[in-house]
Design a protein around this motif. Sequence first.
Motif, PDB file in Angstrom:
ATOM      1  N   UNK A  65      30.899  37.986  42.722  1.00 40.92           N
ATOM      2  CA  UNK A  65      31.692  38.672  41.716  1.00 40.92           C
ATOM      3  C   UNK A  65      30.906  39.805  41.071  1.00 40.92           C
ATOM      4  N   UNK A  66      31.650  40.813  40.630  1.00 41.10           N
ATOM      5  CA  UNK A  66      31.050  41.936  39.925  1.00 41.10           C
ATOM      6  C   UNK A  66      31.524  41.923  38.483  1.00 41.10           C
ATOM      7  N   UNK A  67      30.679  42.415  37.593  1.00 37.50           N
ATOM      8  CA  UNK A  67      31.027  42.440  36.186  1.00 37.50           C
ATOM      9  C   UNK A  67      31.888  43.637  35.831  1.00 37.50           C
ATOM     10  N   UNK A  68      32.059  44.566  36.749  1.00 38.62           N
ATOM     11  CA  UNK A  68      32.846  45.754  36.466  1.00 38.62           C
ATOM     12  C   UNK A  68      33.849  45.987  37.592  1.00 38.62           C
ATOM     13  N   UNK A  69      34.953  46.659  37.274  1.00 40.77           N
ATOM     14  CA  UNK A  69      35.991  46.957  38.251  1.00 40.77           C
ATOM     15  C   UNK A  69      35.624  48.236  38.978  1.00 40.77           C
ATOM     16  N   UNK A  70      35.634  48.160  40.291  1.00 41.74           N
ATOM     17  CA  UNK A  70      35.220  49.297  41.105  1.00 41.74           C
ATOM     18  C   UNK A  70      36.105  49.361  42.340  1.00 41.74           C
ATOM     19  N   UNK A  71      36.682  50.535  42.603  1.00 47.04           N
ATOM     20  CA  UNK A  71      37.584  50.686  43.742  1.00 47.04           C
ATOM     21  C   UNK A  71      36.946  51.433  44.861  1.00 47.04           C
ATOM     22  N   UNK A  72      37.654  51.565  45.981  1.00 48.17           N
ATOM     23  CA  UNK A  72      39.010  51.129  46.306  1.00 48.17           C
ATOM     24  C   UNK A  72      39.165  49.602  46.200  1.00 48.17           C
ATOM     25  N   UNK A  73      40.418  49.182  46.046  1.00 46.63           N
ATOM     26  CA  UNK A  73      40.633  47.755  45.923  1.00 46.63           C
ATOM     27  C   UNK A  73      42.102  47.407  45.791  1.00 46.63           C
ATOM     28  N   UNK A  74      42.343  46.160  45.413  1.00 54.33           N
ATOM     29  CA  UNK A  74      43.710  45.659  45.285  1.00 54.33           C
ATOM     30  C   UNK A  74      43.836  44.865  43.988  1.00 54.33           C
ATOM     31  N   UNK A  75      44.836  45.234  43.196  1.00 54.17           N
ATOM     32  CA  UNK A  75      45.189  44.432  42.036  1.00 54.17           C
ATOM     33  C   UNK A  75      46.073  43.278  42.490  1.00 54.17           C
ATOM     34  N   UNK A  76      45.774  42.091  41.975  1.00 57.26           N
ATOM     35  CA  UNK A  76      46.555  40.905  42.324  1.00 57.26           C
ATOM     36  C   UNK A  76      47.009  40.223  41.042  1.00 57.26           C
ATOM     37  N   UNK A  77      48.304  39.962  40.937  1.00 54.65           N
ATOM     38  CA  UNK A  77      48.782  39.125  39.845  1.00 54.65           C
ATOM     39  C   UNK A  77      49.017  37.729  40.402  1.00 54.65           C
ATOM     40  N   UNK A  78      48.799  36.728  39.557  1.00 52.98           N
ATOM     41  CA  UNK A  78      48.848  35.347  40.055  1.00 52.98           C
ATOM     42  C   UNK A  78      49.384  34.410  38.988  1.00 52.98           C
ATOM     43  N   UNK A  79      49.541  33.164  39.361  1.00 53.90           N
ATOM     44  CA  UNK A  79      50.009  32.126  38.449  1.00 53.90           C
ATOM     45  C   UNK A  79      48.968  31.914  37.348  1.00 53.90           C
ATOM     46  N   UNK A  80      49.420  31.798  36.122  1.00 57.04           N
ATOM     47  CA  UNK A  80      48.514  31.598  34.993  1.00 57.04           C
ATOM     48  C   UNK A  80      47.686  30.330  35.163  1.00 57.04           C
ATOM     49  N   UNK A  81      46.386  30.469  34.958  1.00 54.31           N
ATOM     50  CA  UNK A  81      45.483  29.338  35.100  1.00 54.31           C
ATOM     51  C   UNK A  81      44.982  29.108  36.508  1.00 54.31           C
ATOM     52  N   UNK A  82      45.463  29.917  37.470  1.00 55.40           N
ATOM     53  CA  UNK A  82      45.066  29.760  38.865  1.00 55.40           C
ATOM     54  C   UNK A  82      44.278  30.976  39.364  1.00 55.40           C
ATOM     55  N   UNK A  83      43.597  31.653  38.461  1.00 60.37           N
ATOM     56  CA  UNK A  83      42.865  32.856  38.844  1.00 60.37           C
ATOM     57  C   UNK A  83      41.747  32.549  39.846  1.00 60.37           C
ATOM     58  N   UNK A  84      40.996  31.496  39.592  1.00 61.03           N
ATOM     59  CA  UNK A  84      39.885  31.147  40.495  1.00 61.03           C
ATOM     60  C   UNK A  84      40.410  30.778  41.887  1.00 61.03           C
ATOM     61  N   UNK A  85      41.477  29.984  41.926  1.00 62.32           N
ATOM     62  CA  UNK A  85      42.053  29.613  43.218  1.00 62.32           C
ATOM     63  C   UNK A  85      42.612  30.835  43.941  1.00 62.32           C
ATOM     64  N   UNK A  86      43.149  31.772  43.169  1.00 67.44           N
ATOM     65  CA  UNK A  86      43.679  32.998  43.767  1.00 67.44           C
ATOM     66  C   UNK A  86      42.571  33.808  44.412  1.00 67.44           C
ATOM     67  N   UNK A  87      41.436  33.904  43.740  1.00 67.83           N
ATOM     68  CA  UNK A  87      40.300  34.629  44.309  1.00 67.83           C
ATOM     69  C   UNK A  87      39.904  34.020  45.650  1.00 67.83           C
ATOM     70  N   UNK A  88      39.857  32.689  45.713  1.00 66.32           N
ATOM     71  CA  UNK A  88      39.486  32.021  46.957  1.00 66.32           C
ATOM     72  C   UNK A  88      40.461  32.292  48.080  1.00 66.32           C
ATOM     73  N   UNK A  89      41.762  32.192  47.792  1.00 66.50           N
ATOM     74  CA  UNK A  89      42.744  32.396  48.852  1.00 66.50           C
ATOM     75  C   UNK A  89      42.835  33.862  49.262  1.00 66.50           C
TER      76      UNK A  89
END
Length: 269
Positions: free
Chosen positions: A28-52
Amino acid sequence: MAENSLKRKPDNNNHERAQKKKRLEGGSRRFIDGPGVWITCVKGKERQTVGEIYDLFDSVASEIWPVEGEDEDGAAGSDGEELSLEAQIAKEVSEIKKPRSEQRFANCLTDTQCVVFMSCKPPVDPVELVMKYIQNIQETGVTRTRHTQRLVPVSDTCTATIPDIKALCLKLFEKFFSKEKDTKFKYKIELRIRNHTTLTRPIVIQHIASWVPEGHTVSLDNPDIFILVEIFKSICGVSIVRDYYKLSKFNVLEVANATRKQQSESVAE
């Protein structure tokens, strides 16, 4: 002699778990740096979203931009020969210890619920990556994720100031429109602002429209292309995409549901 002749079966599950743990804890990085993709996910499932998302993006990117020397089962050498026990262990250790710089994706911490940003390293193109995945969902009705809701690719990012946004837009516009010089596009600016209070929607949209090359016109109802602008805190990301409305604004669940509905209707007929 018998022991030396035995081949060790690769433990792909252990290897995958080690890779996932390494990425979640150290990638993980402490700052947002692109190019990249924004992902919205289910509340409370951010860590699981990163994995998938790591697993998903690695899989899709390998189809589009295969890594030289990459093999399917991890048990064979470049010449197709079965690796010895020692060689297989060395290969797995090498993969686990692979420097972070060699990874194609990195999670950028947003410190915000329901929002994830995954940066992409060249040659990965975030727009092509997302379009490939969304079109696959449209064909199959399968999302391959559980917690991910919507994907928004950004071709690059900058600080959320008018001068920096202008420089980024001019760069992206030149690259996109120069490829089809004889085509006059109808476009629409899709702007989303989150956790940001400095710039307002009318000001940002007015400026971006003024930077679009002459000959291209605004169309709110039937645009050919969409200029996606995501402002989050002090960061702005921009990309140009097609079929944004047709593909349910890249909402993976809506695309999958629409496809499954069409499939069920076809069977019923």
